[in-house]
Design a protein around this motif. Structure first.
Motif, PDB file in Angstrom:
ATOM      1  N   PHE A 209      -4.919   7.424   9.848  1.00 11.25           N
ATOM      2  CA  PHE A 209      -4.876   6.795   8.520  1.00 11.25           C
ATOM      3  C   PHE A 209      -3.457   6.480   8.072  1.00 11.25           C
ATOM      4  CE2 PHE A 209      -3.711  10.988   7.010  1.00 11.25           C
ATOM      5  CZ  PHE A 209      -2.954  10.728   5.884  1.00 11.25           C
ATOM      6  N   TYR A 210      -2.488   7.341   8.402  1.00 16.55           N
ATOM      7  CA  TYR A 210      -1.152   7.165   7.836  1.00 16.55           C
ATOM      8  C   TYR A 210      -0.502   5.891   8.365  1.00 16.55           C
ATOM      9  CZ  TYR A 210       3.537   8.147   6.185  1.00 16.55           C
ATOM     10  OH  TYR A 210       4.750   8.053   5.544  1.00 16.55           O
ATOM     11  N   LYS A 211      -0.520   5.731   9.673  1.00 18.34           N
ATOM     12  CA  LYS A 211       0.130   4.564  10.265  1.00 18.34           C
ATOM     13  C   LYS A 211      -0.588   3.269   9.867  1.00 18.34           C
ATOM     14  CE  LYS A 211       1.227   2.522  14.754  1.00 18.34           C
ATOM     15  NZ  LYS A 211       1.103   2.680  16.216  1.00 18.34           N
ATOM     16  N   ALA A 212      -1.924   3.256  10.040  1.00 18.15           N
ATOM     17  CA  ALA A 212      -2.693   2.047   9.736  1.00 18.15           C
ATOM     18  C   ALA A 212      -2.697   1.751   8.237  1.00 18.15           C
ATOM     19  CB  ALA A 212      -4.122   2.206  10.247  1.00 18.15           C
ATOM     20  N   GLY A 213      -2.870   2.797   7.419  1.00 13.95           N
ATOM     21  CA  GLY A 213      -2.915   2.599   5.972  1.00 13.95           C
ATOM     22  C   GLY A 213      -1.590   2.136   5.406  1.00 13.95           C
ATOM     23  N   ALA A 215       0.809   0.529   7.027  1.00 15.64           N
ATOM     24  CA  ALA A 215       1.056  -0.851   7.467  1.00 15.64           C
ATOM     25  C   ALA A 215       0.247  -1.835   6.627  1.00 15.64           C
ATOM     26  CB  ALA A 215       0.696  -0.992   8.945  1.00 15.64           C
ATOM     27  N   CYS A 216      -0.983  -1.457   6.310  1.00 11.94           N
ATOM     28  CA  CYS A 216      -1.864  -2.324   5.516  1.00 11.94           C
ATOM     29  C   CYS A 216      -1.308  -2.480   4.093  1.00 11.94           C
ATOM     30  CB  CYS A 216      -3.254  -1.709   5.488  1.00 11.94           C
ATOM     31  SG  CYS A 216      -4.550  -2.857   5.031  1.00 11.94           S
ATOM     32  N   TYR A 217      -0.814  -1.377   3.530  1.00 10.26           N
ATOM     33  CA  TYR A 217      -0.279  -1.388   2.160  1.00 10.26           C
ATOM     34  C   TYR A 217       0.982  -2.241   2.080  1.00 10.26           C
ATOM     35  CZ  TYR A 217       1.244   0.512  -2.379  1.00 10.26           C
ATOM     36  OH  TYR A 217       1.636   0.662  -3.684  1.00 10.26           O
ATOM     37  N   LYS A 218       1.868  -2.066   3.063  1.00  3.47           N
ATOM     38  CA  LYS A 218       3.102  -2.842   3.074  1.00  3.47           C
ATOM     39  C   LYS A 218       2.836  -4.322   3.335  1.00  3.47           C
ATOM     40  CE  LYS A 218       6.479   0.698   4.391  1.00  3.47           C
ATOM     41  NZ  LYS A 218       7.456   1.144   5.419  1.00  3.47           N
ATOM     42  N   GLY A 219       1.772  -4.587   4.088  1.00  4.03           N
ATOM     43  CA  GLY A 219       1.479  -5.979   4.426  1.00  4.03           C
ATOM     44  C   GLY A 219       0.815  -6.764   3.308  1.00  4.03           C
ATOM     45  N   ALA A 220       0.291  -6.068   2.305  1.00  3.71           N
ATOM     46  CA  ALA A 220      -0.395  -6.743   1.191  1.00  3.71           C
ATOM     47  C   ALA A 220       0.649  -7.152   0.146  1.00  3.71           C
ATOM     48  CB  ALA A 220      -1.435  -5.820   0.583  1.00  3.71           C
ATOM     49  N   LEU A 236      -6.791   2.302   4.463  1.00  2.00           N
ATOM     50  CA  LEU A 236      -5.887   2.042   3.350  1.00  2.00           C
ATOM     51  C   LEU A 236      -6.301   2.869   2.136  1.00  2.00           C
ATOM     52  CD1 LEU A 236      -3.634   0.593   1.849  1.00  2.00           C
ATOM     53  CD2 LEU A 236      -5.202  -1.323   1.448  1.00  2.00           C
ATOM     54  N   ARG A 237      -7.596   2.927   1.866  1.00  2.42           N
ATOM     55  CA  ARG A 237      -8.062   3.751   0.741  1.00  2.42           C
ATOM     56  C   ARG A 237      -7.680   5.217   0.951  1.00  2.42           C
ATOM     57  NH1 ARG A 237     -14.178   1.586  -0.845  1.00  2.42           N
ATOM     58  NH2 ARG A 237     -13.715  -0.649  -0.763  1.00  2.42           N
ATOM     59  N   ASN A 256       1.717   4.291  -8.967  1.00  4.18           N
ATOM     60  CA  ASN A 256       1.549   2.936  -8.417  1.00  4.18           C
ATOM     61  C   ASN A 256       0.312   2.833  -7.528  1.00  4.18           C
ATOM     62  OD1 ASN A 256       3.886   2.188  -9.719  1.00  4.18           O
ATOM     63  ND2 ASN A 256       5.182   2.261  -7.906  1.00  4.18           N
ATOM     64  N   VAL A 257       0.120   3.834  -6.646  1.00  4.30           N
ATOM     65  CA  VAL A 257      -1.022   3.737  -5.731  1.00  4.30           C
ATOM     66  C   VAL A 257      -2.333   3.959  -6.488  1.00  4.30           C
ATOM     67  CG1 VAL A 257       0.349   4.444  -3.737  1.00  4.30           C
ATOM     68  CG2 VAL A 257      -0.933   6.170  -5.008  1.00  4.30           C
ATOM     69  N   MET A 258      -2.305   4.788  -7.519  1.00  2.00           N
ATOM     70  CA  MET A 258      -3.514   4.981  -8.323  1.00  2.00           C
ATOM     71  C   MET A 258      -3.887   3.680  -9.023  1.00  2.00           C
ATOM     72  SD  MET A 258      -5.370   7.760  -8.767  1.00  2.00           S
ATOM     73  CE  MET A 258      -7.031   7.081  -8.888  1.00  2.00           C
ATOM     74  N   GLU A 259      -2.882   2.999  -9.555  1.00  2.21           N
ATOM     75  CA  GLU A 259      -3.113   1.713 -10.213  1.00  2.21           C
ATOM     76  C   GLU A 259      -3.655   0.697  -9.205  1.00  2.21           C
ATOM     77  OE1 GLU A 259      -0.757  -1.643 -12.908  1.00  2.21           O
ATOM     78  OE2 GLU A 259       0.376  -0.130 -11.800  1.00  2.21           O
TER      79      GLU A 259
END
Length: 610
Positions: A209-213, A215-220, A236-237, A256-259
């Motif tokens: 989850f850490y690596k994939a999540g 990367a997904c967060y930074k890519g959005a 990501l969730r 920020n992530v909660m928002e």
């Protein structure tokens, strides 16, 4: 395989670990030119798959899928899933399992030891089975191959399968057994919270989850991209949830992530936010961020009452836009000066009332709010003081005066770690000479503070161990057996006041009935301390001390001195008030026992998935 090919393959594997995929590809191609064997084809195909080229990966695998190659069949299944060819992928998965278990049978018949390389295939096969959506089979083969797994990733993947089947408590029990670097405590907490209905169900992909999540967060990069990513990626969730519930993470990032989840997570995110508002397991500070996010998402209107649990009580709050000004209108400045005048006359409560009216108004004047926070502190209204200080921090995160007051607040609360956190953020050069003097004095106080006032030797500790104690003691009863200095240490751990022994004991008894406080306590424990608690809870909450010593080590020679803190798990937990040691009558014999207070048992069972 030639020596040159073996060296090239080994270097390629290292490049894979270091995520240098272009180098890995070059090295594996060179090795394949030397000798064409399945292991090199597998690694070259894995390189292509990890760089988003499943077609090229399949091309390399097609020529190497004959013979005993379960890794290749499993990787081919993952490539086919990525290409949307699910039925073909399922056939590949069946072949991977068949070939793997066929190899096991042959080795057993020939009485050959199962090599490490063969055991390592269980990870890829479990990933492939999960990729085709067969969560029950993931759990089945995890249990069936229990003695073969060499990577704790298998346990992590079993937790994903249980989570996807909405067996959240089972998922938490798998994850708690992971190493610390796998975020075991945070993953377990998410599982527990999902089991309690605080996190709406969602599906996880079978990946880290850490690596994939991350990367997904930074890519959005846009709101639309984040909405799409949250809808498509369970990892990501999970990544955002881990950040949100981890109290060691910087506060603004958690907000920020909660928002992000509540505002951009659609119905799932809004349900998550509503559940968090009603839970005692969620910090009050995080609930405020959730309430703001729900207003942004349009669930509540600005100024509308929002129901939430604060300090264990159902309350209502309103979110509304306010103006922050350093040059206040005449009316606000007049009221502020009047409050200062009342303060000089010794009328602190009236001054507080005037400043509280400003706090709820449409205009915020930071100097007035700082005065209000310090008045709260002077009147020992700490729960009221902290939100005001944190509001000031959000207005000006680098302001040395605000950071100084936060550091002083946590010093007064005997929380050295948080006091240091705020002190280290202060740039004393931004203040005048008087401020610099105060800063250095505060720094000295924080650096020299200590909660271990112990001068007890082994004799005294052993004397305390011999005191009578029920196998099912209340927190209050267990604390009565402890010296006052040990009570102070427990108070420091639970972050409660301890001016007198009586006050400290009462505060600790109240603390252990708060789910949020117990959760914070568990997150601070080492793996060995958690393991000892699980050991006791599985045995009804207590065990004979000789059994504890045999499994977790002795407390002998632990004098509980300033320069010799306890090293054993039992000693550490005892000083934190999480277990008690004494003598209980068992079958007409006085046996030395370790026991957990009855008030703590149920909540600890939930949090530790016992």
């Amino acid at each position: 395989m030639s020596r040159k090919a073996a060296e090239l393959e080994a270097r390629g594997r290292q490049a894979l670990v270091e995520e240098d995929y272009p180098l890995a590809e070059r090295l594996f191609l060179q090795a394949l030119a030397e000798v064409d064997v399945p292991s090199i084809r597998n690694n070259l195909a894995l390189t292509y798959f990890l760089t988003g080229k499943p077609e090229m990966a399949l091309e390399k695998l097609d020529e190497g899928l004959s013979g005993p190659n379960p890794f290749g069949w499993a990787l081919a299944a993952k490539c086919l899933v990525a290409l949307g060819r699910m039925q073909e992928a399922k056939r590949m998965v069946e072949e991977a399992v068949r070939v793997f278990e066929g190899g096991l049978r042959i080795m057993k018949e020939e009485q050959v030891a199962i090599p490490q390389s063969w055991r390592e295939y269980t990870v890829m096969i479990m990933q492939a089975v999960g990729a085709v959506g067969d969560h029950r089979q993931v759990l089945e083969i995890y249990r069936r191959w229990q003695d073969l797994h060499v990577s704790c990733e298998c346990r992590y993947l079993a937790g994903i399968a249980a989570f996807n089947l909405q067996r959240f408590k089972q998922a938490a029990s798998y994850w708690v057994g992971l190493e610390k670097e796998y975020f075991n405590a945070q993953l377990q907490l998410v599982g527990v919270m999902a089991d309690k209905g605080l996190i709406p169900p969602f599906a996880l992909e079978y990946d880290w989850f850490y690596k994939a999540g991350l990367a997904c967060y930074k890519g959005a990069k846009t709101k639309e991209a984040l909405q799409t990513a949250l809808a498509e990626s369970g990892l990501l969730r999970m990544f955002l949830l881990i950040v949100a519930v981890d109290e060691s993470v910087e506060e603004q990032l958690r907000k920020n992530v909660m928002e992000a989840m509540v505002v951009h997570g659609g119905g799932w995110g809004q349900d998550l936010g509503m559940a968090f508002l009603q839970s005692e397991l969620v910090e009050d500070k995080l609930k405020l961020a959730v309430a703001e996010a729900l207003v942004t998402a349009g669930v509540f209107a600005e100024g509308e009452d929002i129901p939430l649990i604060i300090n264990g009580k159902l309350q209502a709050m309103r979110v509304q836009q306010v103006q922050v000004t350093w040059e206040p209108p005449e009316e606000i400045e007049t009221d502020y000066r009047q409050a200062l005048f009342l303060l000089k006359q010794g009328k602190a409560k009236k001054a507080i009332s005037m400043l509280e009216a400003q706090r709820t108004g449409p205009v915020i004047y930071p100097p007035a709010m700082l005065t209000l926070a310090n008045l709260y502190r002077k009147e020992k209204m700490y729960e009221q003081a902290l939100p005001v200080l944190e509001m000031l921090e959000s207005i000006a995160p680098s302001h040395p005066i605000f950071l100084y007051n936060l550091a002083a607040f946590w010093l007064g609360q005997k929380n050295q770690e948080k006091a240091k956190h705020y002190l280290e953020r202060i740039d004393p050069e931004l203040g005048n000479d008087e401020f610099k003097d105060k800063y250095h004095l505060l720094k000295l106080e924080i650096e020299t503070m200590s909660y271990r006032f112990f001068s007890y030797d082994d004799f005294l500790r052993e004397d305390i161990e011999d005191k009578k104690l029920s196998i099912d003691p209340s927190m209050a009863r267990g604390l009565r057996n402890m010296p006052v200095e040990w009570v102070r240490e427990a108070c420091a751990f639970w972050q409660v006041e301890c001016k007198t022994r009586k006050e400290g004991e009462a505060a600790l008894v109240a603390a252990v009935t708060s789910p949020a406080a117990v959760r914070r306590a568990v997150l601070q424990l080492t793996a060995e301390e958690r393991e000892l608690l699980v050991y006791l809870l599985k045995r009804g909450g207590w065990a004979r001390m000789f059994a504890v010593v045999r499994k977790f080590g002795s407390m002998d020679k632990e004098g509980f001195l300033v320069d010799e803190p306890p090293q054993s798990a039992a000693g550490k937990l005892w000083l934190k008030g999480l277990i008690f040691v004494g003598r209980a009558k068992i079958k007409n014999r006085n046996e030395k026992i370790a026991t957990v207070a009855v008030e703590l048992r149920e909540e600890l069972r939930e949090l530790l998935s016992v």
